[in-house]
Design a protein around this motif. Structure first.
Motif, PDB file in Angstrom:
ATOM      1  N   GLN A   1      -0.781  -1.283  12.915  1.00 16.47           N
ATOM      2  CA  GLN A   1      -1.218  -0.118  13.931  1.00 16.47           C
ATOM      3  C   GLN A   1      -1.524   1.174  13.027  1.00 16.47           C
ATOM      4  O   GLN A   1      -2.241   2.036  13.077  1.00 16.47           O
ATOM      5  CB  GLN A   1      -0.367   0.257  14.934  1.00 16.47           C
ATOM      6  N   ASP A   2      -0.349   1.475  12.359  1.00 15.13           N
ATOM      7  CA  ASP A   2      -0.234   2.791  11.548  1.00 15.13           C
ATOM      8  C   ASP A   2      -0.172   2.493   9.916  1.00 15.13           C
ATOM      9  O   ASP A   2       0.713   2.266   9.546  1.00 15.13           O
ATOM     10  CB  ASP A   2       0.899   3.624  11.960  1.00 15.13           C
ATOM     11  N   LYS A   3      -1.535   2.554   9.393  1.00 16.36           N
ATOM     12  CA  LYS A   3      -1.460   2.383   7.908  1.00 16.36           C
ATOM     13  C   LYS A   3      -0.629   3.287   7.085  1.00 16.36           C
ATOM     14  O   LYS A   3      -0.269   3.082   5.914  1.00 16.36           O
ATOM     15  CB  LYS A   3      -2.934   2.200   7.521  1.00 16.36           C
ATOM     16  N   ASN A   4      -0.274   4.599   7.665  1.00 13.71           N
ATOM     17  CA  ASN A   4       0.621   5.375   6.902  1.00 13.71           C
ATOM     18  C   ASN A   4       1.841   4.918   6.917  1.00 13.71           C
ATOM     19  O   ASN A   4       2.777   5.580   6.081  1.00 13.71           O
ATOM     20  CB  ASN A   4       0.388   6.721   7.523  1.00 13.71           C
ATOM     21  N   ALA A   5       2.189   3.912   7.489  1.00 19.51           N
ATOM     22  CA  ALA A   5       3.601   3.391   7.440  1.00 19.51           C
ATOM     23  C   ALA A   5       3.604   2.354   6.208  1.00 19.51           C
ATOM     24  O   ALA A   5       4.731   1.963   6.129  1.00 19.51           O
ATOM     25  CB  ALA A   5       4.085   2.782   8.693  1.00 19.51           C
ATOM     26  N   ARG A   6       2.486   2.037   5.601  1.00 16.33           N
ATOM     27  CA  ARG A   6       2.564   1.291   4.455  1.00 16.33           C
ATOM     28  C   ARG A   6       3.016   1.958   3.156  1.00 16.33           C
ATOM     29  O   ARG A   6       2.589   3.264   3.149  1.00 16.33           O
ATOM     30  CB  ARG A   6       1.265   0.434   4.285  1.00 16.33           C
ATOM     31  N   ASP A   7       3.472   1.552   2.348  1.00 16.39           N
ATOM     32  CA  ASP A   7       3.748   2.141   0.865  1.00 16.39           C
ATOM     33  C   ASP A   7       3.508   1.014  -0.039  1.00 16.39           C
ATOM     34  O   ASP A   7       3.040  -0.159   0.040  1.00 16.39           O
ATOM     35  CB  ASP A   7       5.220   2.634   0.953  1.00 16.39           C
ATOM     36  N   PHE A   8       4.116   1.323  -1.240  1.00 12.93           N
ATOM     37  CA  PHE A   8       3.773   0.519  -2.421  1.00 12.93           C
ATOM     38  C   PHE A   8       4.570  -0.917  -2.261  1.00 12.93           C
ATOM     39  O   PHE A   8       3.877  -2.037  -2.612  1.00 12.93           O
ATOM     40  CB  PHE A   8       4.446   1.041  -3.830  1.00 12.93           C
ATOM     41  N   TYR A   9       5.618  -0.730  -1.678  1.00 11.24           N
ATOM     42  CA  TYR A   9       6.349  -2.188  -1.232  1.00 11.24           C
ATOM     43  C   TYR A   9       5.686  -3.104  -0.583  1.00 11.24           C
ATOM     44  O   TYR A   9       5.827  -4.345  -0.427  1.00 11.24           O
ATOM     45  CB  TYR A   9       7.799  -2.134  -0.960  1.00 11.24           C
TER      46      TYR A   9
END
Length: 787
Positions: free
Chosen positions: A631-639
């Motif tokens: 839903q919120d791709k800003n919650a994605r990071d490198f890991y």
């Protein structure tokens, strides 16, 4: 009971009673046992007894009220009585029968408990001993005769006598809240207490032809029915004392007219039994600050020579007591004084013959007053109107009255041993008014809750009588000889009284010593006194168990003491802490810094489960589920990407150096540490009993320092321990337990003499900060990816 006057006829240790199990979950380990919580060793908390050690919201206890009339036949040495008993069922249970104690059956050859110990034929004997052994198989006529047992309407009741117990069948079930009134008529031959032993009976004085009667366990008494065991109907063998029900008493005692009578409670007809002069002296004593002789020595000596053929009836009343005892003799001198306690006067009184006058007139009543005041300070205000000491060559306690010893030589002189023994027994027996006469523990099951707690308070009261008083129960070192006995001669304190081999040390001295150690060495006086007073306050006029004491002491102090109860009350371990070795060092500022250690640091793999469970699979297949990171791709990071293999990471291991973050100490800072002395003290627990380690340093300049290491130092290793010390002065010697506080059974291994050669203690300066908790150490995949 202070002194154990146990007849050869009294049985010993055959009873299969309670021997508490020192349950351990991991007995093969060197840790985790001594500090394990008592858990299921203690009774399960409930609505009657809470986990805090306090009575619960549904706590209950029974009540038995007595109206007794009895006559002392001095000529025939016979006691006759009738009594009306009102028994109130406060329990939630329906009772179909009740149990009474017939303790005088102890002296009967046919109705006694018949608990026997092994016996042997001696190589030398007396005719009296032979006659006594032969008489054991013949009916001697002693014991209680029940001449009538009826209900309130006069209808006969069915009953069964089983040795020292009597079961009475209810005419109809006694429901909760109901009362049962019944009448008992009885008589028995009074025993020669000096020959047959026991607590009640008579002593005959051939010089003047008079008797001194101490009437104890003299009427059929209700057993306790409780929430924790039902009926307490264990047989009476002469050792394990009494569990009794609280109630109100009216007792009318008819005796020869020239007898003086002392008893539980207050006499309500002094006008009828005392002369005008005696009555006047009694009234004077009610406010006196020093003993007043109500019956003088001259009057007592005159009464010995003139034996009245008339009778008088003394009428006593006592409220909320668990028992009633009395004494009667024409030999008595009687003195009294008032002891203020919390705004009211307690009549402290003594009764004694001319044989004890030189000691009792000087000390007895004052000792009674001192005991009442001191025990009140440590527990609760003494609630009863009187406290009485009777000299009867004995040592036994009952509510408001006790029988003690202490006679002079014929010329009136006495030894210091006689004086101190008399003071000790008076303090002990008067103190029993608090434990167990008010804090009403079951002496038949747990003698130590009566004798041990009272011996502990006796010790503190003796100390406050005279700082030089030679107390025998309380100081830790006095229990050492008992604690070091072979294990097959010991049993835990939590053992039924009938099964104890060495009764005095086990039930009196060891628990008294344990409590004193708990107060002085482990908890400290302030915490202990508060918690102990709370226990006494909570359980005054109630029936506590050991669990109630243990839990209250912890609840009121905030101290976890399970390790202490386990060691001192449930085991036979002894304290033997050995000072095994001492390492000595001086600072070395030029030590070689260890070379760094090189490792190949691998890159962490993605942190994903090695196996995807069915829930993950189904969640992924369920099209109705939308994951937050979708839903919120800003919650994605490198890991997030690393876990899915969508980023490339160089997996080549990185060489890393790990070394001590230290550097040489600058010369300017060396002076701060140059004068330090470093010691590692190593000790071991050879006795098994967990105790604090008390370390005394004696320095080369003669000064001393004491370090008290709490018992918790043994938590992770119950056999060996050590402690590192930094000292400003050189130590000449080290000694464990210098004040003999822990009852250490071998003091020969408690000393180190300072003969060790100092080794080098390398000292450096820390050159960098250590990693904070949760901080990564080494190279992480994110760093490698960035590169």
């Amino acid at each position: 009971m202070k002194k154990l006057y146990i007849s050869l006829l009294i049985a010993g240790v055959a009873f299969q009673g309670l021997k508490a199990q020192n349950i351990q979950n991991n007995p093969g380990s060197n840790h985790g046992n001594k500090f394990e919580q008592l858990g299921t060793i203690l009774t399960t908390p409930n609505e009657q007894r809470t986990a805090s050690g306090a009575p619960g919201v549904k706590y209950w206890q029974q009540q038995a009220d007595y109206d007794i009339k009895c006559t002392l036949d001095e000529k025939n040495l016979l006691l006759k009585g009738t009594q009306t008993v009102t028994y109130t069922n406060n329990s939630p249970d329906v009772l179909t029968y009740i149990w009474l104690q017939l303790d005088e059956n102890e002296h009967s050859t046919s109705k006694n408990a018949d608990y026997q110990s092994s016996s042997r034929m001696p190589s030398m004997s007396t005719t009296q001993m032979v006659d006594r052994a032969a008489a054991e198989s013949q009916e001697n006529g002693y014991g209680v005769n029940i001449t009538s047992l009826t209900d309130a309407s006069g209808k006969k009741l069915t009953y069964t006598v089983n040795k020292t117990m009597m079961r009475v069948e209810m005419p109809q079930p006694l429901k909760s809240g109901q009362k049962f009134v019944f009448n008992v008529a009885w008589d028995y031959k009074i025993t020669d207490r000096m020959v047959l032993g026991g607590r009640g009976g008579y002593e005959f004085f051939p010089e003047d032809g008079n008797y001194l009667f101490t009437m104890a366990q003299w009427y059929p008494r209700l057993c306790v029915y409780s929430d924790f065991q039902g009926w307490q109907n264990h047989q009476f063998t002469g050792r394990g004392e009494f569990a009794l029900t609280f109630g109100n008493f009216k007792v009318q005692i008819t005796v020869p007219a020239d007898h003086i009578v002392g008893g539980t409670g207050e006499v309500i007809n002094y006008n009828a039994v005392l002369s005008p002069a005696q009555l006047s002296r009694y009234k004077q004593a009610t406010t006196a600050k020093a003993p007043v002789e109500i019956v003088t020595l001259a009057e007592a000596k005159a009464a010995e020579t003139k034996k009245s053929t008339q009778t008088k009836t003394w009428v006593f009343q006592a409220q909320n007591v668990r028992d009633f005892a009395w004494t009667s003799s024409r030999k008595f001198v009687w003195d009294a004084m008032a002891q203020p306690v919390e705004g009211k006067n307690v009549m402290c009184m003594s009764f004694y013959g001319k044989e004890a006058y030189g000691l009792y007139s000087k000390f007895s009543t004052k000792a009674v007053a001192h005991t009442v005041k001191t025990y009140s300070d440590f527990t609760f205000p003494y609630p009863y109107p009187t406290a009485q000491s009777v000299e009867a060559a004995n040592g036994m306690e009952y509510p408001m009255i006790c029988f003690n010893y202490g006679r002079t030589e014929k010329d009136g002189t006495y030894s210091e041993t006689s004086k101190n023994g008399m003071l000790g027994v008076i303090i002990h027996e008067v103190g029993h008014n608090f434990f167990p006469m008010i804090v009403n523990s079951d002496e038949r099951q747990w003698t130590w809750m009566d004798e041990g707690l009272n011996s502990f308070l006796e010790y503190m009261t003796e100390e406050l009588w005279d700082n030089k008083f030679p107390s025998k129960k309380g100081p830790a070192y006095t229990i050492v000889d008992y604690m070091k006995l072979p294990k097959d001669q010991l049993e835990p304190v939590m053992t039924n009284s009938e099964n104890i081999v060495r009764f005095g040390p086990n039930a009196y001295s060891k628990p008294a010593t344990a409590l004193n150690i708990l107060r002085e060495t482990i908890m400290g006086r302030e915490l202990f006194d508060y918690a102990f007073k709370e226990y006494a306050r909570r359980w005054a006029f109630k029936h506590p168990t050991p669990a109630d004491l243990f839990r209250t002491m912890e609840d009121a102090s905030g101290e976890d003491l399970d390790w202490f109860w386990r060691g001192w009350f449930y085991s036979t371990d002894a304290c033997d802490i050995s000072l095994d070795s001492v390492k000595v060092a001086r600072p070395d500022f030029n030590g070689k810094i260890p070379a760094p250690r090189t490792i190949n640091a691998r890159v962490d793999k993605p942190q994903v489960n090695a196996f995807e469970d069915i829930s993950k699979v189904r969640n992924r297949e369920d099209k109705r589920i939308v994951f937050y990171t979708d839903q919120d791709k800003n919650a994605r990071d490198f890991y997030w990407s690393y876990a899915r293999g969508t980023v490339k990471v160089d997996s080549t291991p990185t060489k890393m150096e790990f070394g001590r973050q230290i550097e040489q100490l600058p010369a300017a800072e060396q002076a701060k540490y140059a004068g330090k002395y470093f010691y590692e003290v190593n000790f071991s627990n050879k006795g098994g009993l967990i105790m604090p380690v008390i370390v005394e340093f004696t320095y080369k300049d003669g000064t001393k320092k004491l370090d008290r290491i709490p018992a918790q130092i043994w938590r992770h290793n119950e056999k060996n321990g050590s402690k590192f010390y930094v000292e400003d002065k050189e130590v000449a010697s080290i000694k464990l337990d210098p004040m003999r506080e822990t009852a250490d059974i071998d003091e020969s291994n408690n000393v180190w003499g300072g003969e060790a050669k100092p080794s080098k203690f390398q000292l450096f300066k820390q050159s960098g900060a250590t990693a904070a908790r949760g901080q990564s150490v080494g190279t992480n995949p994110m760093q490698k990816a960035v590169k």
